[in-house]
Scaffold this motif. Structure first.
Motif, mmCIF file in Angstrom:
data_model
loop_
_atom_site.group_PDB
_atom_site.id
_atom_site.type_symbol
_atom_site.label_atom_id
_atom_site.label_comp_id
_atom_site.label_asym_id
_atom_site.label_seq_id
_atom_site.Cartn_x
_atom_site.Cartn_y
_atom_site.Cartn_z
ATOM 1 N N GLY A 13 0.786 -1.226 0.000
ATOM 2 C CA GLY A 13 0.000 0.000 0.000
ATOM 3 C C GLY A 13 0.819 1.276 0.000
ATOM 4 N N GLY A 14 2.140 1.172 -0.222
ATOM 5 C CA GLY A 14 2.946 2.383 -0.201
ATOM 6 C C GLY A 14 4.405 2.147 -0.503
ATOM 7 N N LEU A 15 5.254 2.893 0.193
ATOM 8 C CA LEU A 15 6.683 2.882 -0.069
ATOM 9 C C LEU A 15 7.489 2.729 1.209
ATOM 10 C CD1 LEU A 15 6.894 5.996 -2.433
ATOM 11 C CD2 LEU A 15 6.871 3.586 -3.120
ATOM 12 N N ALA A 16 8.660 2.128 1.068
ATOM 13 C CA ALA A 16 9.661 2.114 2.132
ATOM 14 C C ALA A 16 10.738 3.119 1.737
ATOM 15 C CB ALA A 16 10.265 0.720 2.275
ATOM 16 N N LEU A 17 11.118 3.968 2.673
ATOM 17 C CA LEU A 17 12.095 5.020 2.410
ATOM 18 C C LEU A 17 13.232 4.974 3.421
ATOM 19 C CD1 LEU A 17 9.601 8.030 2.087
ATOM 20 C CD2 LEU A 17 10.496 6.638 0.219
ATOM 21 N N GLN A 18 14.381 5.461 3.000
ATOM 22 C CA GLN A 18 15.469 5.748 3.922
ATOM 23 C C GLN A 18 15.520 7.262 4.003
ATOM 24 O OE1 GLN A 18 17.086 3.331 5.528
ATOM 25 N NE2 GLN A 18 18.221 4.790 6.718
ATOM 26 N N CYS A 19 15.404 7.803 5.204
ATOM 27 C CA CYS A 19 15.333 9.250 5.389
ATOM 28 C C CYS A 19 16.507 9.748 6.219
ATOM 29 C CB CYS A 19 14.038 9.641 6.105
ATOM 30 S SG CYS A 19 12.560 9.189 5.212
ATOM 31 N N ARG A 20 16.985 10.914 5.830
ATOM 32 C CA ARG A 20 17.987 11.619 6.619
ATOM 33 C C ARG A 20 17.321 12.895 7.107
ATOM 34 N NH1 ARG A 20 22.824 12.067 8.208
ATOM 35 N NH2 ARG A 20 23.965 10.500 7.084
ATOM 36 N N ALA A 21 17.139 12.965 8.427
ATOM 37 C CA ALA A 21 16.494 14.123 9.050
ATOM 38 C C ALA A 21 17.372 14.589 10.197
ATOM 39 C CB ALA A 21 15.106 13.757 9.552
ATOM 40 N N SER A 27 14.499 4.566 8.956
ATOM 41 C CA SER A 27 13.679 3.857 7.981
ATOM 42 C C SER A 27 12.244 4.319 8.155
ATOM 43 C CB SER A 27 13.757 2.349 8.222
ATOM 44 O OG SER A 27 15.070 1.889 8.023
ATOM 45 N N VAL A 28 11.583 4.570 7.033
ATOM 46 C CA VAL A 28 10.212 5.077 7.076
ATOM 47 C C VAL A 28 9.354 4.306 6.085
ATOM 48 C CG1 VAL A 28 8.749 7.096 6.675
ATOM 49 C CG2 VAL A 28 10.986 7.387 7.726
ATOM 50 N N TYR A 29 8.153 3.981 6.521
ATOM 51 C CA TYR A 29 7.150 3.368 5.656
ATOM 52 C C TYR A 29 5.978 4.330 5.587
ATOM 53 C CZ TYR A 29 9.936 -0.790 6.341
ATOM 54 O OH TYR A 29 10.986 -1.678 6.377
ATOM 55 N N VAL A 30 5.581 4.673 4.365
ATOM 56 C CA VAL A 30 4.419 5.542 4.145
ATOM 57 C C VAL A 30 3.427 4.726 3.329
ATOM 58 C CG1 VAL A 30 3.608 7.735 3.219
ATOM 59 C CG2 VAL A 30 5.942 7.563 4.120
ATOM 60 N N VAL A 31 2.261 4.477 3.914
ATOM 61 C CA VAL A 31 1.273 3.620 3.262
ATOM 62 C C VAL A 31 -0.126 4.218 3.383
ATOM 63 C CG1 VAL A 31 2.631 1.530 3.672
ATOM 64 C CG2 VAL A 31 0.902 2.204 5.327
ATOM 65 N N ILE A 32 -0.973 3.828 2.443
ATOM 66 C CA ILE A 32 -2.386 4.181 2.535
ATOM 67 C C ILE A 32 -3.049 3.042 3.284
ATOM 68 C CG2 ILE A 32 -4.505 4.638 1.262
ATOM 69 C CD1 ILE A 32 -2.707 5.736 -1.011
ATOM 70 N N ASN A 38 -2.495 -2.946 13.867
ATOM 71 C CA ASN A 38 -2.251 -4.258 13.267
ATOM 72 C C ASN A 38 -1.665 -4.123 11.866
ATOM 73 O OD1 ASN A 38 -3.159 -5.755 15.488
ATOM 74 N ND2 ASN A 38 -5.279 -5.539 14.819
ATOM 75 N N ALA A 39 -1.952 -3.019 11.192
ATOM 76 C CA ALA A 39 -1.412 -2.789 9.854
ATOM 77 C C ALA A 39 0.103 -2.636 9.894
ATOM 78 C CB ALA A 39 -2.048 -1.550 9.235
ATOM 79 N N VAL A 40 0.638 -2.150 11.001
ATOM 80 C CA VAL A 40 2.087 -1.965 11.128
ATOM 81 C C VAL A 40 2.802 -3.296 10.947
ATOM 82 C CG1 VAL A 40 3.947 -1.245 12.689
ATOM 83 C CG2 VAL A 40 1.832 0.093 12.549
ATOM 84 N N ALA A 41 2.275 -4.365 11.515
ATOM 85 C CA ALA A 41 2.902 -5.688 11.404
ATOM 86 C C ALA A 41 2.877 -6.199 9.964
ATOM 87 C CB ALA A 41 2.203 -6.673 12.328
ATOM 88 N N GLU A 42 1.928 -5.738 9.170
ATOM 89 C CA GLU A 42 1.864 -6.138 7.769
ATOM 90 C C GLU A 42 2.833 -5.344 6.906
ATOM 91 O OE1 GLU A 42 -2.197 -5.898 6.473
ATOM 92 O OE2 GLU A 42 -2.908 -7.021 8.208
ATOM 93 N N VAL A 82 12.466 3.205 13.334
ATOM 94 C CA VAL A 82 11.577 2.982 12.202
ATOM 95 C C VAL A 82 10.285 3.763 12.441
ATOM 96 C CG1 VAL A 82 10.250 1.240 10.941
ATOM 97 C CG2 VAL A 82 12.515 0.665 11.854
ATOM 98 N N ALA A 83 9.809 4.461 11.398
ATOM 99 C CA ALA A 83 8.530 5.172 11.473
ATOM 100 C C ALA A 83 7.580 4.597 10.431
ATOM 101 C CB ALA A 83 8.723 6.660 11.222
ATOM 102 N N VAL A 84 6.325 4.469 10.818
ATOM 103 C CA VAL A 84 5.279 4.024 9.901
ATOM 104 C C VAL A 84 4.183 5.090 9.912
ATOM 105 C CG1 VAL A 84 3.596 2.234 9.349
ATOM 106 C CG2 VAL A 84 5.780 1.607 10.432
ATOM 107 N N PHE A 85 3.882 5.614 8.736
ATOM 108 C CA PHE A 85 2.817 6.604 8.606
ATOM 109 C C PHE A 85 1.658 5.964 7.857
ATOM 110 C CE2 PHE A 85 6.719 9.090 9.061
ATOM 111 C CZ PHE A 85 6.382 9.798 10.194
#
Length: 112
Positions: A13-21, A27-32, A38-42, A82-85
């Motif tokens: 449902g989205g993308l995995a990114l490597q972010c420098r902030a 590591s960041v996951y941005v998904v719809i 429970n969606a985080v585990a998926e 790790v961040a999940v949005f």
């Protein structure tokens, strides 16, 4: 906050990114997705759950709130975390990617 992100993989449902902030790599996951923990585990691979990294999750509910919702999570992260949005719709998804400084292909994996 100056953030630069690059795509590392597709995520459900989205993308995995490597972010420098602020000098930190995360590591960041941005998904719809619905705002459901429970969606985080998926989305997050098992090896990241098994590592020492903390996993932070947040809902991105609107374009107007994306900067605050993403920024609040990033402020509380340590290098290697790790961040999940979980974005409520395509508009919130695009806004979260904008905040994360990502300007590549945005088509969410598995969604059209």
């Amino acid at each position: 906050m100056d953030i630069v992100s690059t795509k590392t993989a597709d995520a459900p449902g989205g993308l995995a990114l490597q972010c420098r902030a602020e000098g930190h790599e995360i590591s960041v996951y941005v998904v719809i997705s619905a705002a459901d923990l429970n969606a985080v585990a998926e989305v997050v691979p098992a090896e990241q759950f098994e590592s020492d990294a903390q996993i932070h999750a947040a809902a991105v509910t609107s374009v107007e709130q994306a900067y605050d919702e993403v920024g609040e999570v990033l402020e509380n992260m340590d290098p290697g975390d790790v961040a999940v949005f979980l974005c409520s719709d395509h508009e919130a998804y695009d806004a979260a990617l904008d905040v994360l400084g990502y300007d590549g292909e945005r088509a969410p994996a598995g969604l059209n």
